[in-house]
Design a protein around this motif. Sequence first.
Motif, PDB file in Angstrom:
ATOM      1  N   CYS A  39      -5.020   0.248  -2.216  1.00 20.83           N
ATOM      2  CA  CYS A  39      -4.966   1.547  -1.643  1.00 20.83           C
ATOM      3  C   CYS A  39      -6.046   2.447  -1.876  1.00 20.83           C
ATOM      4  CB  CYS A  39      -3.478   1.988  -2.294  1.00 20.83           C
ATOM      5  SG  CYS A  39      -3.427   2.531  -3.992  1.00 20.83           S
ATOM      6  N   ASP A  40      -6.016   3.387  -1.081  1.00 14.84           N
ATOM      7  CA  ASP A  40      -7.027   4.543  -1.424  1.00 14.84           C
ATOM      8  C   ASP A  40      -6.237   5.776  -1.502  1.00 14.84           C
ATOM      9  OD1 ASP A  40      -9.289   6.160  -1.136  1.00 14.84           O
ATOM     10  OD2 ASP A  40      -9.362   6.030   0.979  1.00 14.84           O
TER      11      ASP A  40
ATOM     12  N   ASP B  71       0.907  -1.362   0.125  1.00 11.12           N
ATOM     13  CA  ASP B  71       0.086   0.030   0.040  1.00 11.12           C
ATOM     14  C   ASP B  71       0.932   1.251  -0.002  1.00 11.12           C
ATOM     15  OD1 ASP B  71      -1.707   2.200   0.484  1.00 11.12           O
ATOM     16  OD2 ASP B  71      -2.564   1.364   2.235  1.00 11.12           O
TER      17      ASP B  71
ATOM     18  N   ASP C 293       4.315   5.663   3.084  1.00  9.65           N
ATOM     19  CA  ASP C 293       3.721   7.282   3.295  1.00  9.65           C
ATOM     20  C   ASP C 293       4.571   8.403   3.134  1.00  9.65           C
ATOM     21  OD1 ASP C 293       0.403   7.601   4.172  1.00  9.65           O
ATOM     22  OD2 ASP C 293       1.717   9.254   4.445  1.00  9.65           O
TER      23      ASP C 293
ATOM     24  N   GLY D 179       4.269  -1.037   3.458  1.00  6.27           N
ATOM     25  CA  GLY D 179       3.448   0.093   3.081  1.00  6.27           C
ATOM     26  C   GLY D 179       4.411   1.295   3.126  1.00  6.27           C
TER      27      GLY D 179
ATOM     28  N   ASN E 274       5.562   8.397  -3.477  1.00  8.28           N
ATOM     29  CA  ASN E 274       5.158   7.457  -4.649  1.00  8.28           C
ATOM     30  C   ASN E 274       5.655   8.438  -5.996  1.00  8.28           C
ATOM     31  OD1 ASN E 274       4.291   5.263  -5.746  1.00  8.28           O
ATOM     32  ND2 ASN E 274       2.634   5.963  -6.320  1.00  8.28           N
TER      33      ASN E 274
ATOM     34  N   VAL F 256      -0.139   4.283   2.939  1.00 10.02           N
ATOM     35  CA  VAL F 256      -0.431   3.374   3.971  1.00 10.02           C
ATOM     36  C   VAL F 256      -1.119   3.979   4.954  1.00 10.02           C
ATOM     37  CG1 VAL F 256       1.621   3.397   5.301  1.00 10.02           C
ATOM     38  CG2 VAL F 256       0.218   1.320   5.033  1.00 10.02           C
TER      39      VAL F 256
ATOM     40  N   PHE G 201      -7.906   0.079  -6.294  1.00 10.86           N
ATOM     41  CA  PHE G 201      -7.680   1.069  -5.489  1.00 10.86           C
ATOM     42  C   PHE G 201      -9.026   1.969  -5.856  1.00 10.86           C
ATOM     43  CE2 PHE G 201      -7.165   3.779  -9.357  1.00 10.86           C
ATOM     44  CZ  PHE G 201      -6.968   3.006 -10.386  1.00 10.86           C
TER      45      PHE G 201
END
Lengths: 460, 133
Positions: free
Chosen positions: A281-282, A204, A227, A225, A263, A207, A349
């Motif tokens: 993922c969202d 993810d 972030d 994950g 990312n 995350v 997603f």
Amino acid sequence: MWYLCVFYHRLLDYRRPEVQSLAELFGGPGAGDAVEWRMPENHHVDSPFHLVRLPGDERLAAQIANRSLLVKGIYELWGQGTTYEELERVVMAYPEERKLPYLTPESTFKIVVDSFGKGRVNLKKPDHKFFVMETDDYGCNNGLPPVAQRTVFFGREVGAADRHLLPTYQLKSRKYIGPTAMDAEMAFLMANQGLARPGKLVYDPFVGTGSILVAAAHFGAMTMGADIDIRVVRDGRGPDCNIWSNFEQYKLPEPLCILRADNNVPPWRPGLKEVFDAIICDPPYGVRAGGRKSGGRKLIKGTVAPYTVPDEKRDSHIPSTAPYSLAECVHDLLHLAARMLVMGGRLVFFFPVVREDGVANPAKYPEHPCFRLLASCEQILSMRYSRVLLTMVKVGPYTGEVEKAAEERRREFRENHHKWMEEGNLHSAVFSPADQAAAAADGKPAIDRDSKPKYRGKYV
Amino acid sequence: MRLLTHNMLASNARGAVTGYPLKLQVVKWSTKEAEPNPEFLRGMLPKIDWPALVAATQALGLPELLPEAPPTDAELSAEGAAADEGSALRRLHRALLEIHIEEGALVCPDTDRCFPISRGVPNMLLHEDEVRN
């Protein structure tokens, strides 16, 4: 074999894709595409009663139902009718060899709703469960159109969702959550769409507090994950309230890796590809929480001169970030997935859609040469805005051409940062006031609240 | 941060040629036992850059942990490998998944840019003037 599949009356768009994903998970490659659906006569497609043809034997049907969230039960249908008399005739005529194994004097059974047949009844722990289900009592509260014809079904339960895991994982009893934490039911549905299971690796890239990975880990997958926000992934709210504690709380194995990374500027080594089995993922679309990417003040050309971090401050410097347009965020996600998913791996997603004339337009869903869209499940969130859970499978290899095309697109995003921020600004599309002036000229309000469908459909 | 993660990361800052392999500076590390999953390890092995993994174990002062050449699929599939602590499977499992770098840094071989690891989380975020155009 054809079964009666009865769903919970919620998340209507998510129900069939979940069954198909689980068929693929337990039945092997191609089993998901082999699933066939029919509606019983006189039933609206949003009705909970569906007929499904599943590949394989009854064990597969049971595995699918038991792992699902939205299947109330899968039943071997012994008969259906419009009256109890008709039902009785049909059930009596159902082949004896299909019925007798479940009606032996030694076995226990229970009939839910009504009684039928002979033998010992055990309501607590029966060997077999039979269901009589009626569709006649639709009030006006379930959101469906009126029933054209009463139907009574009788069937033997093959499997059913275990929704007991939902109270265990509900967010309100989870130690560490953020404002956009994924609710437990949706996170489990996403993990099912991603075919999470032991021996597989799920990643993810956004995350947050780890809610999607918790669901994947519950199904036995290894997790990773990342972030962009260091406070979320490293600090949490203290030593006992952070991502790691969420996994401890449920006695799940902790993620293989949590890293702070952007990312937009991924930190993977050259040549590394095809390591993840699923990316779930969202992405931050900018409606509730906006996305950020590296580059910060440098991107604001003309207002601020390019900024250089003084050497003595490099260790403690907190980099400024720039807003991340939805279009660029989704492009980066598809590129990440094209590179880092194994062939046949899944990308699951959420994608936001501004509804036009009350519907989401599938032509606006993102596409990529390496991916085939398997399912799109809409959840309507407001008059103007839906989110659609997209499930894609990687069908094309990550070639030099794919990489080169992505690099060119990336340069385009960097050079036209402002243009993309304006065009891709979902927050203002969703929250700006409706154009009242234009509407007044037509003599009707911009949004006709009465035009909302009378049944709830995708609102459920 | 496990050595599996170290094996996957590179510096992507401006000026880095390949940015890989990142030099491992270790201040504090620990071992946490985990259940080996042979299927996962067999799938992951072909993706591993073996020399970089061996170098990382050496940086931790564990020169005996891994052999020079990666284990074969047959070695990883050998019967009883998961239960035998000295097996190739268990050594690979230990190297990739049971060693945790708690505090330290990853250093770019080209530019010496230092990516800190704190509380087990590597910070790969770039400063605004390091992002490539």
